[in-house]
Design a protein around this motif. Structure first.
Motif, mmCIF file in Angstrom:
data_model
loop_
_atom_site.group_PDB
_atom_site.id
_atom_site.type_symbol
_atom_site.label_atom_id
_atom_site.label_comp_id
_atom_site.label_asym_id
_atom_site.label_seq_id
_atom_site.Cartn_x
_atom_site.Cartn_y
_atom_site.Cartn_z
ATOM 1 N N ALA A 161 0.840 -1.194 0.000
ATOM 2 C CA ALA A 161 0.000 0.000 0.000
ATOM 3 C C ALA A 161 0.877 1.246 0.000
ATOM 4 C CB ALA A 161 -0.912 0.010 1.226
ATOM 5 N N LYS A 185 -3.431 -0.658 -2.719
ATOM 6 C CA LYS A 185 -4.170 0.118 -1.723
ATOM 7 C C LYS A 185 -3.549 1.509 -1.601
ATOM 8 C CE LYS A 185 -4.153 -4.250 0.791
ATOM 9 N NZ LYS A 185 -5.362 -4.836 0.221
ATOM 10 N N SER A 216 -8.156 -3.279 -6.094
ATOM 11 C CA SER A 216 -7.613 -2.157 -5.320
ATOM 12 C C SER A 216 -8.620 -1.599 -4.326
ATOM 13 C CB SER A 216 -7.169 -1.040 -6.269
ATOM 14 O OG SER A 216 -6.122 -1.479 -7.111
ATOM 15 N N ARG A 217 -8.081 -0.905 -3.318
ATOM 16 C CA ARG A 217 -8.909 -0.183 -2.348
ATOM 17 C C ARG A 217 -8.289 1.180 -2.108
ATOM 18 N NH1 ARG A 217 -8.679 -5.297 0.873
ATOM 19 N NH2 ARG A 217 -10.336 -6.585 0.005
ATOM 20 N N LEU A 278 -8.359 -0.701 4.353
ATOM 21 C CA LEU A 278 -7.453 -1.170 3.315
ATOM 22 C C LEU A 278 -7.055 -2.622 3.491
ATOM 23 C CD1 LEU A 278 -5.078 1.926 2.948
ATOM 24 C CD2 LEU A 278 -7.051 1.330 1.535
#
Length: 283
Positions: A161, A185, A216-217, A278
């Motif tokens: 991330a 993320k 994805s986040r 996330l």
């Protein structure tokens, strides 16, 4: 790569986990500028278990320690304290922070034309050039491989991330979009989208291939006081545009708190909530 891992000078302020540092030249830049990198390792880092990694910017303001330019108490995310709580919830991770520099605005500015208003606001020189693409290249192609080599990381995309606030929030979203095969993320706090015109931002977002973000986040947080009052409309239109591109609650979240200023004390309040969004859905 001959790089020495050093003890954190502010180690006595870290009551949980451990911070180490190293210096690295940024090969993407012609001047090979050198930057300090700070790595927080969880309490459970025992030389056996591997961990997800969150890469962040403005590292002087991330951890308890000795040289936060805004002051240890009010000008600090206290990420190490938040990670103590998260680790006890079963969400440990390694946090890698890149120190900023006097070239911060240029380094954290994506390669999109700069809003003309920025020249006056930041006293930018004629011929100013954004170098965010070089900074992003450094993190993806140089820093991450080194971290994966020297620390016990989970190096895959699902466990990687990127995050930051203000210009750091802006560049974090840019990095996720550009390097979706590396990061899955993004923690996008109080993003300074007004570094560009709304037209230029939306034209990039409208033409983006959102199939790249299926796994994805993105968590966007924004306050409503002082500078955040000015930048909130930009963040809202970015969020709405991405939602219209079929990004649902599983992939995109927005949290707005009108009481919060554009400051590290606000970002600390919502760090853990963003981190859970996330990473918890992977559990």
């Amino acid at each position: 790569m001959d790089i020495t891992i050093n003890e954190y000078p502010g180690k006595n302020s870290i009551t949980y986990g451990k911070v180490v540092t190293f210096n690295m030249s940024i090969e993407a830049y012609p001047d090979k500028r050198v930057r300090t990198i700070r790595v927080w390792l969880p309490e459970s880092y025992d030389g056996k278990q591997r961990f997800p990694v969150l890469y962040m910017h403005d590292a002087q303001n991330l951890f308890d320690g000795f040289d936060s330019p805004s002051g240890v108490t009010l000008g600090n995310w206290h990420v190490n304290r938040e990670m103590e709580l998260l680790e006890r919830e079963g969400l440990p991770a390694i946090i890698v922070g890149v120190d900023n520099s006097p070239e911060r605005f240029s380094e954290l500015c994506p390669d999109i034309p700069v809003n003309p208003d920025m020249y006056t606001m930041f006293n930018l020189p004629d011929g100013f050039k954004s170098t965010g693409s070089l900074y992003a290249e450094f993190m993806a192609d140089q820093l991450k491989p080194f971290v994966d080599e020297r620390f016990l990381t989970l190096p895959d995309t699902a466990n990687t991330a990127v995050g930051g606030a203000s210009m750091g929030g802006l560049i974090s979203l840019y990095m996720l979009l550009k390097y979706s095969g590396i990061y899955s993320k993004a923690m996008v706090f109080a993003p300074y989208f007004m570094a560009h015109t709304e037209h230029d931002i939306l034209s990039r977002l409208q033409s983006y291939d959102y199939t790249k973000l299926r796994e994805s986040r993105i968590f966007i947080f924004h306050g409503g006081q002082d500078l955040d009052a000015l930048t909130w409309p930009y963040a809202h239109v970015v969020y709405k545009t991405m939602r219209d591109k079929c990004m649902d609650d599983t992939h995109l979240a927005l949290l707005y708190d009108s009481r919060q200023p554009h400051y590290e004390s606000a970002w600390q309040k919502y760090f853990a909530e963003a981190f859970r969004y996330l990473f918890m859905q992977d559990k």
